[in-house]
Design an enzyme around this catalytic site. Sequence first.
Site, PDB file in Angstrom:
ATOM      1  CG  PHE A 126      -1.929   0.994   1.319  1.00 42.07           C
ATOM      2  CD1 PHE A 126      -3.188   0.743   0.799  1.00 42.07           C
ATOM      3  CD2 PHE A 126      -1.688   2.226   1.901  1.00 42.07           C
ATOM      4  CE1 PHE A 126      -4.185   1.714   0.865  1.00 42.07           C
ATOM      5  CE2 PHE A 126      -2.681   3.196   1.963  1.00 42.07           C
ATOM      6  CZ  PHE A 126      -3.928   2.937   1.439  1.00 42.07           C
ATOM      7  CG  ASP A 195       0.244  -2.346   7.086  1.00 43.73           C
ATOM      8  OD1 ASP A 195      -0.887  -2.713   7.444  1.00 43.73           O
ATOM      9  OD2 ASP A 195       0.484  -1.216   6.617  1.00 43.73           O
ATOM     10  CE1 TYR A 220      -9.046   2.679   6.868  1.00 42.56           C
ATOM     11  CE2 TYR A 220      -8.141   3.813   8.777  1.00 42.56           C
ATOM     12  CZ  TYR A 220      -8.012   3.396   7.470  1.00 42.56           C
ATOM     13  OH  TYR A 220      -6.867   3.671   6.775  1.00 42.56           O
ATOM     14  NE  ARG A 369     -10.013  -2.907  -2.657  1.00 40.20           N
ATOM     15  CZ  ARG A 369      -9.515  -2.361  -1.546  1.00 40.20           C
ATOM     16  NH1 ARG A 369      -8.313  -2.683  -1.127  1.00 40.20           N
ATOM     17  NH2 ARG A 369     -10.208  -1.474  -0.868  1.00 40.20           N
TER      18      ARG A 369
HETATM   19  C1  PLP Z   1      -5.566   0.920   4.589  1.00 37.87           C
HETATM   20  C2  PLP Z   1      -4.080   0.807   4.697  1.00 37.87           C
HETATM   21  C3  PLP Z   1      -3.304   1.832   5.254  1.00 37.87           C
HETATM   22  C4  PLP Z   1      -3.966   3.099   5.674  1.00 37.87           C
HETATM   23  O1  PLP Z   1      -3.115   3.995   6.309  1.00 37.87           O
HETATM   24  P1  PLP Z   1      -3.734   5.238   7.080  1.00 37.87           P
HETATM   25  O2  PLP Z   1      -2.590   5.914   7.685  1.00 37.87           O
HETATM   26  O3  PLP Z   1      -4.730   4.686   8.052  1.00 37.87           O
HETATM   27  O4  PLP Z   1      -4.463   6.088   6.080  1.00 37.87           O
HETATM   28  C5  PLP Z   1      -1.948   1.620   5.394  1.00 37.87           C
HETATM   29  N1  PLP Z   1      -1.364   0.472   4.998  1.00 37.87           N
HETATM   30  C6  PLP Z   1      -2.090  -0.533   4.442  1.00 37.87           C
HETATM   31  C7  PLP Z   1      -1.419  -1.804   4.025  1.00 37.87           C
HETATM   32  C8  PLP Z   1      -3.457  -0.386   4.257  1.00 37.87           C
HETATM   33  O5  PLP Z   1      -4.162  -1.354   3.681  1.00 37.87           O
END
Ligand code: PLP
Length: 400
Positions: A126, A195, A220, A369
Amino acid sequence: MSELALRAAKLDGQDDLAGVRERFVLDEVVYLDGNSLGALPAHVPGRVEDVVRRQWGELRIRSWDESGWWTAPERIGDRIAPLVGAAAGQIVVADSTSVNVFKALVGAVRLAGEGRDEILVDATTFPTDGYIAESAARLTGCALRPLAPGEVPAALGDRTAAVLLNHVDYRTGRLHDLPSLTAAVHAAGAVSVWDLCHSAGALPVGLDEHGVDLAVGCTYKYLNGGPGSPAYLYVRRELQDRFDSPLPGWNSHAEPFGMRSAYEPAAGAPRGRVGTPDILSMLALEAALEVWEGVPVAAVRAKSLALTDFFLECVEAYVPAGRVACVTPVAHEERGSQIALRCADAGDVMKRLIERGVVGDFRQPDVLRFGFTPLYVGFADVERAARVLGEVAGAAAGRS
Ligand SMILES: *Cc1c(COP(=O)(O)O)cnc(C)c1O
């Protein structure tokens, strides 16, 4: 009724988690975007109203103590812990995932010690994790090496400081092998950072069992904490005394109200805190986590795999051949809780699906997705989603 619709009704009838659906606010829409924003648990609005009207409105400053605001980050961390296979006292809820990736990765390099000056990062991560890793590498004087998770074992060496990996790939839904990758990182003497954004709440993680060093995740998605609910940071107990946060705010001080000029880190999970917690979001999350009462993660995983298997079967039956191609691995041990389908006109197809009451999402450039949240998605939803996809994709193909 079609054969698949009959099967769906039968599977829903045998579903042990079917009753959990009642704990959520749902409507006629088939909601397959819980991997982006989980649905609202029905009791949360009333609880948030109490936090605002009584705890804030009436008790005001007293609530930091009397309503348990100050200790909420650790208390709620302990509530998340069993969902990711962690014993109490190792998780703190705070900040966003992005900020926690920063704390964890810089902390990991500092734990790794002298002579280790390389960070390995999942090249398909991500994007935020990749951006933060680049900055963390610059700050710590490390080189950053992006590579596919499968290439990590061969790339590890005595210069590797830390490895940042996503447990489930957000785009393809591929589940990476956390136990064996963590073992490989340890065998090289490096520090692992996972993560868990797309795995926590969808499948067993086993942080303690597999000896993961540090982990982060958001709340969330599959944890249904609400838009912008705070993320969490896990620091394995044996590493807590050596964890040196790059963001040592007053909330992580051994004596925050001592107001001393010299920093002295708190022991345990609070060391991962930074500043004043966002209490409204945090307590909405705490209430949301009650939907997990009596829900074993193993049952969630079993239903998740059954849902995604059934979806693939229905897509095969309903969608004209060649219109979509599945990019999510078919093997259960490599599959998270979503199905990603490649489709040339994915943006257009998703728009039409949403108009027809089937909500998934579109990821650039050509991915449809669909996230399957076992707490509130059933087999009839799956059958309907695939049937509507077949109609929408078939009609679009006919037009062109
Ligand atoms: C959804 C997601 C995030 C989101 O990061 P935020 O700081 O909460 O916006 C980060 N890493 C991964 C792998 C995700 O899927």
